[in-house]
Design a protein around this motif. Structure first.
Motif, short mmCIF file in Angstrom:
data_model
loop_
_atom_site.label_atom_id
_atom_site.label_comp_id
_atom_site.label_asym_id
_atom_site.label_seq_id
_atom_site.Cartn_x
_atom_site.Cartn_y
_atom_site.Cartn_z
N MET A 1 72.06 69.66 35.75
CA MET A 1 72.09 69.25 34.34
C MET A 1 70.73 69.44 33.68
SD MET A 1 71.93 65.10 34.16
CE MET A 1 73.58 64.88 34.75
N GLY A 2 69.65 69.46 34.45
CA GLY A 2 68.33 69.64 33.89
C GLY A 2 67.92 68.47 33.00
N ASP A 3 66.77 68.61 32.39
CA ASP A 3 66.31 67.56 31.47
C ASP A 3 67.19 67.48 30.23
OD1 ASP A 3 64.32 67.02 33.24
OD2 ASP A 3 62.70 67.07 31.77
N SER A 4 67.82 68.58 29.85
CA SER A 4 68.72 68.55 28.70
C SER A 4 69.86 67.57 28.94
CB SER A 4 69.29 69.95 28.43
OG SER A 4 69.95 70.47 29.58
N GLY A 5 70.27 67.42 30.20
CA GLY A 5 71.34 66.49 30.52
C GLY A 5 70.86 65.10 30.83
N SER A 6 69.84 64.98 31.69
CA SER A 6 69.39 63.66 32.09
C SER A 6 68.78 62.89 30.92
CB SER A 6 68.36 63.78 33.23
OG SER A 6 67.24 64.54 32.84
N LEU A 7 68.04 63.58 30.05
CA LEU A 7 67.46 62.91 28.89
C LEU A 7 68.55 62.51 27.89
CD1 LEU A 7 64.25 65.04 28.18
CD2 LEU A 7 64.41 62.85 29.37
N PHE A 8 69.54 63.37 27.70
CA PHE A 8 70.63 63.05 26.77
C PHE A 8 71.45 61.86 27.28
CE2 PHE A 8 75.16 63.75 25.54
CZ PHE A 8 75.03 63.39 24.21
N LEU A 9 71.76 61.85 28.57
CA LEU A 9 72.52 60.73 29.12
C LEU A 9 71.71 59.45 29.08
CD1 LEU A 9 74.36 62.35 32.17
CD2 LEU A 9 75.25 61.82 29.90
N GLY A 10 70.42 59.54 29.36
CA GLY A 10 69.57 58.35 29.28
C GLY A 10 69.50 57.82 27.86
N ILE B 1 62.34 50.92 20.38
CA ILE B 1 61.78 52.22 20.76
C ILE B 1 61.42 52.23 22.25
CG2 ILE B 1 59.82 53.77 20.43
CD1 ILE B 1 59.81 52.91 17.47
N PHE B 2 60.82 51.14 22.71
CA PHE B 2 60.45 51.04 24.13
C PHE B 2 61.70 51.11 25.01
CE2 PHE B 2 59.84 48.41 27.93
CZ PHE B 2 58.77 49.05 28.51
N TRP B 3 62.76 50.42 24.61
CA TRP B 3 63.99 50.41 25.39
C TRP B 3 64.60 51.82 25.48
CZ3 TRP B 3 66.59 47.63 28.78
CH2 TRP B 3 67.94 47.92 29.01
N ILE B 4 64.70 52.49 24.33
CA ILE B 4 65.30 53.82 24.31
C ILE B 4 64.50 54.80 25.17
CG2 ILE B 4 65.85 55.82 22.85
CD1 ILE B 4 66.53 53.86 20.61
N VAL B 5 63.18 54.81 24.98
CA VAL B 5 62.33 55.73 25.74
C VAL B 5 62.36 55.39 27.23
CG1 VAL B 5 59.95 56.51 26.10
CG2 VAL B 5 60.84 56.24 23.77
N GLY B 6 62.33 54.09 27.56
CA GLY B 6 62.32 53.67 28.96
C GLY B 6 63.58 54.06 29.70
N VAL B 7 64.74 53.81 29.10
CA VAL B 7 66.01 54.14 29.75
C VAL B 7 66.20 55.65 29.82
CG1 VAL B 7 68.52 53.90 29.63
CG2 VAL B 7 67.05 51.96 29.05
N THR B 8 65.78 56.36 28.78
CA THR B 8 65.87 57.82 28.78
C THR B 8 65.13 58.41 29.98
OG1 THR B 8 66.06 57.90 26.37
CG2 THR B 8 65.34 59.91 27.47
N ASN B 9 63.94 57.90 30.24
CA ASN B 9 63.15 58.39 31.36
C ASN B 9 63.68 57.92 32.70
OD1 ASN B 9 60.61 60.02 30.58
ND2 ASN B 9 60.65 58.39 29.06
N ALA B 10 64.29 56.74 32.73
CA ALA B 10 64.82 56.21 33.99
C ALA B 10 65.91 57.11 34.55
CB ALA B 10 65.36 54.79 33.77
N ILE B 11 66.81 57.58 33.69
CA ILE B 11 67.86 58.49 34.15
C ILE B 11 67.23 59.81 34.61
CG2 ILE B 11 69.91 59.78 33.48
CD1 ILE B 11 70.39 56.82 33.75
N ASN B 12 66.22 60.27 33.90
CA ASN B 12 65.55 61.52 34.26
C ASN B 12 64.93 61.45 35.65
OD1 ASN B 12 64.56 64.15 33.78
ND2 ASN B 12 62.59 63.33 33.12
N LEU B 13 64.40 60.28 36.01
CA LEU B 13 63.70 60.14 37.28
C LEU B 13 64.63 60.17 38.49
CD1 LEU B 13 60.94 57.48 36.45
CD2 LEU B 13 60.61 59.90 36.93
N ILE B 14 65.89 59.76 38.31
CA ILE B 14 66.80 59.75 39.47
C ILE B 14 67.54 61.07 39.63
CG2 ILE B 14 67.12 57.25 39.32
CD1 ILE B 14 69.98 57.91 38.27
N ASP B 15 67.27 62.03 38.77
CA ASP B 15 67.98 63.30 38.82
C ASP B 15 67.38 64.17 39.92
OD1 ASP B 15 69.68 65.37 38.24
OD2 ASP B 15 68.49 66.13 36.56
#
Length: 378
Positions: free
Chosen positions: A223-232, A154-168
Motif C-alpha cells: 500500500m505504501g505511504d499513500s495507503g498507510s497515511l490515508f488509512l491513518g 491536529i496532534f491527534w490526526i497527525v499522531g494516528v496518521t503516523n501510527a498506522i504508517n509505522l506498523i506497515d
C-alpha cells in the motif's frame, strides 16, 4: 428503501473498485518507479510495487460519489457533510503526499508538514475538531476551550496518521489492522445509530478488503505511504469525530480502537529514547519484527497482531456500548490499568523496548522468590 441497502451497496461498490483498480495501480507503480527495494531493515526479498493506497482511495471516493445522489434526504446534515468534505479534501492531500513519498522518498520533515496541512484543512477549512471530552470520573461531557481543541485535534490526526504508517512492515499488516479498527467503529456506529459514520466506515472497509486480496501474504503490491497515511488519516477523523457527542464514550474508547498502532508507536519512541536514537529513525524493533525474531512465520505474525487488534476493538465496543452503569468510570479505570500492565509484560517478554531491561518481570520474579523464601522459613 431501507438505509442498510445503501450501506451494503456502497460496500460492494468500494470492494469491486478496489479489486479492479489494484492491478492497474500495480502496473502504474512499476511504470513510474514507485517500487520498494529490499534492504537490511525490510522483510521482503524482492522488488515490490508501492502506491497501493491509490486503489483504496479511489475505491472510497468512487463509491461515495456514485452513492451520494441516491442517498435519502436528511441522512447527512451540514455537520456530517463538513466531516465528509474534510475527509475527502484532507485525504486527497495525504494521498498525494504519500504517493510522492512512494516515488521519491520524501524527508520526514516534509511528510510531517504535509500531514499538518491536511489536519489544518479539517480543522480550519471545515470547523471539525474535538470540542467535547468525557473524562473518567467527570460528571458528563466537558467542553474544551478553542485554544486547546485546535492543537489537540491536529496532534491527534497527525499522531494516528503516523501510527498506522509505522506498523506497515509486513504483508497485509497495516491494511488488516486498519480494517479491524474501522470494523470496530462500524459496529459502534451501528449500535449508536450514527448513520454518517456507518456510511464512511462501510466504504472504507470495502476498499481495504478489496485491496487486501492482493496485499495479504504473499503480497503482490504494497500500500505504501499513500495507503498507510490515508488509512491513518481516515481512522483519526472517524475515531475522533464519530462518537464525540455520545456521553457513554470516554476518552479511552478511540485509544482502544487503534490500540495496536498507538502502543507500537509509543514503545518505538521509548525504545529510541532508551537507545539514544532519533525518534524518527527507522529500526527493526517493532512488534512484528519482535514476533518474527521469536520464530513465528510471516503469516502467523500478522494473524497474531490481527488477534491483538481485535481484542482492543472488542474492549472498545464493551467500553462504549455495554458499560452504562454508575460503576462505568471504575470499569474504565480497571480496563486502563489491566491493559497497561498486560502491554508492559508483553513488551518485556518479546523485547519491544530493550531485550535486556525487564523491570516489571524482574520485580515479579523477586516477589515470587521472596514468597517462596518466606514459605520455606515457616
Amino acid at each position: 428503501m431501507p438505509e442498510g441497502v445503501y450501506y451494503v451497496t456502497g460496500f460492494v461498490i468500494a470492494l469491486i473498485v478496489a479489486l479492479a483498480m489494484t492491478p492497474l495501480v500495480k502496473k502504474l507503480a512499476f511504470k513510474v518507479g514507485a517500487i520498494d527495494k529490499p534492504n537490511a531493515r525490510k522483510v521482503h526479498t524482492r522488488i515490490m510495487p508501492r502506491l497501493g493506497g491509490l486503489a483504496i482511495y479511489a475505491a472510497f471516493v468512487a463509491a461515495f460519489l456514485l452513492l451520494y445522489p441516491f442517498l435519502p434526504d436528511g441522512l447527512l446534515n451540514r455537520y456530517d457533510m463538513n466531516l465528509i468534505k474534510g475527509m475527502l479534501i484532507g485525504g486527497t492531500i495525504i494521498v498525494l503526499l504519500g504517493a510522492l513519498d512512494d516515488r521519491f522518498e520524501l524527508s520526514a520533515k516534509v511528510k510531517l508538514l504535509g500531514q499538518i496541512a491536511a489536519a489544518c484543512v479539517v480543522v480550519f477549512g471545515f470547523d471539525v475538531k474535538i470540542n467535547l471530552l468525557n473524562i473518567p470520573f467527570g460528571a458528563s461531557m466537558q467542553p474544551i476551550a478553542e485554544w486547546i481543541a485546535i492543537p489537540l485535534t491536529i496532534f491527534w490526526i497527525v499522531g494516528v496518521t503516523n501510527a498506522i504508517n509505522l506498523i506497515d512492515g509486513l504483508d497485509g499488516l497495516a491494511a488488516g489492522v486498519s480494517a479491524i479498527a474501522i470494523g470496530t467503529i462500524l459496529v459502534m456506529a451501528v449500535l449508536m445509530g450514527f448513520e454518517p459514520v456507518i456510511l464512511l466506515s462501510t466504504l472504507l472497509l470495502g476498499g481495504i478488503l478489496g485491496f487486501l486480496v492482493f496485499n495479504f501474504h504473499p503480497a503482490k503490491i504494497f500500500m505504501g505511504d499513500s495507503g498507510s497515511l490515508f488509512l491513518g488519516f481516515s481512522l483519526a477523523t472517524l475515531s475522533m469525530l464519530g462518537f464525540k457527542q455520545v456521553t457513554i464514550v470516554s476518552f479511552v474508547t478511540p485509544l482502544l480502537i487503534i490500540g495496536v498502532p498507538l502502543s507500537d508507536t509509543f514503545f518505538a519512541i521509548v525504545r529510541r529514547m532508551v537507545q539514544r536514537k532519533p525518534i524518527f529513525a527507522p529500526d527493526k524493533g517493532h512488534l512484528h519484527h519482535c514476533l518474527r525474531e521469536l520464530g513465528y512465520s510471516h503469516r502467523k505474525t500478522v494473524l497474531i497482531i490481527y488477534g491483538i487488534a481485535a481484542f482492543f476493538g472488542a474492549c472498545a465496543i464493551v467500553q462504549a456500548a455495554v458499560v452504562q452503569s454508575p460503576a462505568a468510570n471504575w470499569v474504565t479505570f480497571a480496563v486502563i490499568v489491566i491493559l497497561l500492565f498486560v502491554m508492559q509484560i508483553g513488551a518485556e517478554l518479546i523485547g519491544l523496548v530493550d531485550k535486556s531491561r525487564r523491570p516489571v518481570l524482574n520485580m515479579l520474579q523477586r516477589l515470587r522468590l521472596k514468597t517462596e523464601t518466606d514459605s520455606n522459613t515457616k
